[in-house]
Design an enzyme around this catalytic site. Sequence first.
Site, PDB file in Angstrom:
ATOM      1  N   HIS A   1      18.761 -10.099  -4.843  1.00 57.88           N
ATOM      2  CA  HIS A   1      17.867 -10.071  -3.684  1.00 57.88           C
ATOM      3  C   HIS A   1      17.174  -8.716  -3.621  1.00 57.88           C
ATOM      4  O   HIS A   1      17.825  -7.666  -3.692  1.00 57.88           O
ATOM      5  CB  HIS A   1      18.669 -10.337  -2.409  1.00 57.88           C
ATOM      6  CG  HIS A   1      17.910  -9.997  -1.171  1.00 57.88           C
ATOM      7  ND1 HIS A   1      16.642 -10.474  -0.931  1.00 57.88           N
ATOM      8  CD2 HIS A   1      18.219  -9.206  -0.119  1.00 57.88           C
ATOM      9  CE1 HIS A   1      16.211  -9.995   0.220  1.00 57.88           C
ATOM     10  NE2 HIS A   1      17.138  -9.218   0.733  1.00 57.88           N
TER      11      HIS A   1
ATOM     12  N   CYS B   1      18.435 -13.439   4.263  1.00 58.47           N
ATOM     13  CA  CYS B   1      18.057 -13.080   2.878  1.00 58.47           C
ATOM     14  C   CYS B   1      18.860 -13.843   1.829  1.00 58.47           C
ATOM     15  O   CYS B   1      18.505 -13.827   0.651  1.00 58.47           O
ATOM     16  CB  CYS B   1      18.177 -11.581   2.661  1.00 58.47           C
ATOM     17  SG  CYS B   1      17.118 -10.628   3.761  1.00 58.47           S
TER      18      CYS B   1
ATOM     19  N   ASN C   1      10.814  -6.359   0.707  1.00 58.42           N
ATOM     20  CA  ASN C   1      11.899  -7.321   0.892  1.00 58.42           C
ATOM     21  C   ASN C   1      11.309  -8.570   1.549  1.00 58.42           C
ATOM     22  O   ASN C   1      10.905  -8.523   2.703  1.00 58.42           O
ATOM     23  CB  ASN C   1      12.989  -6.684   1.772  1.00 58.42           C
ATOM     24  CG  ASN C   1      14.141  -7.640   2.060  1.00 58.42           C
ATOM     25  OD1 ASN C   1      14.025  -8.841   1.870  1.00 58.42           O
ATOM     26  ND2 ASN C   1      15.250  -7.103   2.538  1.00 58.42           N
TER      27      ASN C   1
HETATM   28  N1  COA Z   1      10.190   6.928   7.408  1.00 58.57           N
HETATM   29  C1  COA Z   1      10.661   8.191   7.536  1.00 58.57           C
HETATM   30  N2  COA Z   1      11.889   8.462   7.961  1.00 58.57           N
HETATM   31  C2  COA Z   1      12.680   7.439   8.268  1.00 58.57           C
HETATM   32  C3  COA Z   1      12.268   6.103   8.162  1.00 58.57           C
HETATM   33  C4  COA Z   1      10.967   5.866   7.713  1.00 58.57           C
HETATM   34  N3  COA Z   1      10.463   4.624   7.560  1.00 58.57           N
HETATM   35  N4  COA Z   1      13.280   5.295   8.531  1.00 58.57           N
HETATM   36  C5  COA Z   1      14.302   6.092   8.859  1.00 58.57           C
HETATM   37  N5  COA Z   1      13.944   7.392   8.713  1.00 58.57           N
HETATM   38  C6  COA Z   1      14.741   8.587   8.954  1.00 58.57           C
HETATM   39  C7  COA Z   1      15.858   8.345   9.929  1.00 58.57           C
HETATM   40  O1  COA Z   1      15.393   8.478  11.253  1.00 58.57           O
HETATM   41  C8  COA Z   1      16.825   9.435   9.543  1.00 58.57           C
HETATM   42  O2  COA Z   1      16.395  10.643  10.118  1.00 58.57           O
HETATM   43  P1  COA Z   1      17.478  11.691  10.697  1.00 58.57           P
HETATM   44  O3  COA Z   1      18.302  12.105   9.503  1.00 58.57           O
HETATM   45  O4  COA Z   1      16.619  12.779  11.249  1.00 58.57           O
HETATM   46  O5  COA Z   1      18.267  10.934  11.715  1.00 58.57           O
HETATM   47  C9  COA Z   1      16.663   9.554   8.042  1.00 58.57           C
HETATM   48  O6  COA Z   1      15.386   8.973   7.738  1.00 58.57           O
HETATM   49  C10 COA Z   1      17.717   8.822   7.266  1.00 58.57           C
HETATM   50  O7  COA Z   1      17.866   7.502   7.821  1.00 58.57           O
HETATM   51  P2  COA Z   1      18.932   6.514   7.294  1.00 58.57           P
HETATM   52  O8  COA Z   1      18.855   5.252   8.078  1.00 58.57           O
HETATM   53  O9  COA Z   1      20.243   7.235   7.230  1.00 58.57           O
HETATM   54  O10 COA Z   1      18.364   6.289   5.832  1.00 58.57           O
HETATM   55  P3  COA Z   1      19.005   5.512   4.646  1.00 58.57           P
HETATM   56  O11 COA Z   1      19.108   6.409   3.503  1.00 58.57           O
HETATM   57  O12 COA Z   1      20.229   4.739   5.057  1.00 58.57           O
HETATM   58  O13 COA Z   1      17.871   4.451   4.327  1.00 58.57           O
HETATM   59  C11 COA Z   1      17.384   2.142   4.635  1.00 58.57           C
HETATM   60  C12 COA Z   1      17.515   3.491   5.294  1.00 58.57           C
HETATM   61  C13 COA Z   1      17.026   1.127   5.698  1.00 58.57           C
HETATM   62  C14 COA Z   1      16.266   2.221   3.609  1.00 58.57           C
HETATM   63  C15 COA Z   1      18.711   1.806   3.931  1.00 58.57           C
HETATM   64  O14 COA Z   1      19.792   1.992   4.823  1.00 58.57           O
HETATM   65  C16 COA Z   1      18.727   0.431   3.431  1.00 58.57           C
HETATM   66  O15 COA Z   1      18.023   0.094   2.490  1.00 58.57           O
HETATM   67  N6  COA Z   1      19.571  -0.433   4.000  1.00 58.57           N
HETATM   68  C17 COA Z   1      19.632  -1.814   3.609  1.00 58.57           C
HETATM   69  C18 COA Z   1      18.460  -2.505   4.190  1.00 58.57           C
HETATM   70  C19 COA Z   1      18.236  -3.835   3.609  1.00 58.57           C
HETATM   71  O16 COA Z   1      17.992  -3.905   2.446  1.00 58.57           O
HETATM   72  N7  COA Z   1      18.324  -4.856   4.413  1.00 58.57           N
HETATM   73  C20 COA Z   1      18.154  -6.168   4.003  1.00 58.57           C
HETATM   74  C21 COA Z   1      19.404  -6.594   3.338  1.00 58.57           C
HETATM   75  S1  COA Z   1      19.560  -8.234   3.546  1.00 58.57           S
END
Ligand code: COA
Length: 348
Positions: free
Chosen positions: A269, A122, A299
């Site tokens: 980004h 990214c 993204n």
């Molecule tokens: N739909 C519904 N539930 C989902 C899900 C989806 N698409 N993806 C994950 N969940 C669930 C998980 O299983 C978890 O459930 P649990 O509490 O029962 O275990 C819950 O939602 C929370 O998951 P978590 O991973 O802790 O969520 P989060 O708040 O960290 O959000 C992201 C996840 C990926 C959106 C977030 O971590 C993020 O944006 N990270 C950066 C990603 C990114 O931008 N990457 C590129 C950078 S270069």
Amino acid sequence: MEAPLTHASPPGRAAVLAGLGTYVPPRVVTNEDLSLTMDTSDEWIRTRTGITQRHWADPGTATGDLAVAAGERALKSAGSDAVDLVVLATTTPDHPCPATAPEVASRLGLQNVAAYDIAAVCSGFVYGLASAAGAIAAGIAERVLVIGAETYSTILNPDDRTTSVIFGDGAGAVVLRAGDATEPGALLGHDLGSDGSLKDLIIVPGGGSRQRSAAAAPGAPEPDPADAYFSMQGKPVFRHAVTRMAASSQAMLDRAGWPAESVDWFVGHQANVRILHAVADQLGMPRDRTVVNLDRVGNTSAASIPLALSDAVAAGRITPGDRVLMSAFGGGVTWGSTALVWPDIDAN
Ligand code: COA
């Protein structure tokens, strides 16, 4: 007498933005569409990421096809198809070998120009800008086409709701020309970094020499088919993205001599609207100075910054004379920032 350096850069010589063009494939995939095939919901995706839809390429369309479409528009925007270098940032090249850039250059009619790919996930576009600016400063190139292009839909695991809902396909391109460091559009410096000890946070485990070599060892287990797909540890990526983008942005502001409050637009980004707002908060910038288009494109990795720039220009938000700060974070992990005063160009 000493011989002059072949690639000495004249004083004040800088890379100046001369054109911008973008392309997204026509197929729109909404959060509702995804909720029909995986255990997710529009509400979860919107509140956790800010994304409402993304574009995915149809089967048969590759990264190079999107790159050509964006490249054509950037060249048209620059008013000239004369470039002597093509730099293509991508995580999803058309083939593991060769690079995608030479074929893209050839399809754009840029026969025989230097062309190479950059793999910084990214952060690829800001790495590409720095690489192109370096080539211009060194006198290696006069005009460079920098493209960020991705078809993440080809590496997303349909069984992984944590990644499939986040990424979209698209391409964005700019033309940089040699000019003067005091002109509007001149890139005012670059801050780049990496921390490879965190490589497992964002990874496609299979398909490279590490897994192939391991698989060739006597008695090695069969590779897991899921290893062909992109995987990400969302929570630590979120944390590192905020910390690194904020620090890199600040380093770039220091280099440019710009107080944070003087920045008109922060073009980060487009990973997650919560990441962008957290970076703005850390920099002490109002959140409404943050350009956001990830709601409509998701993204798009190396394509995300030029797509966001183009969206903000088309909406009449970024206008000539505005101070624009760009910053990215990606797999590797990698990060980088640059800044410029927006020039008077026709974006496509
Ligand atoms: N739909 C519904 N539930 C989902 C899900 C989806 N698409 N993806 C994950 N969940 C669930 C998980 O299983 C978890 O459930 P649990 O509490 O029962 O275990 C819950 O939602 C929370 O998951 P978590 O991973 O802790 O969520 P989060 O708040 O960290 O959000 C992201 C996840 C990926 C959106 C977030 O971590 C993020 O944006 N990270 C950066 C990603 C990114 O931008 N990457 C590129 C950078 S270069």
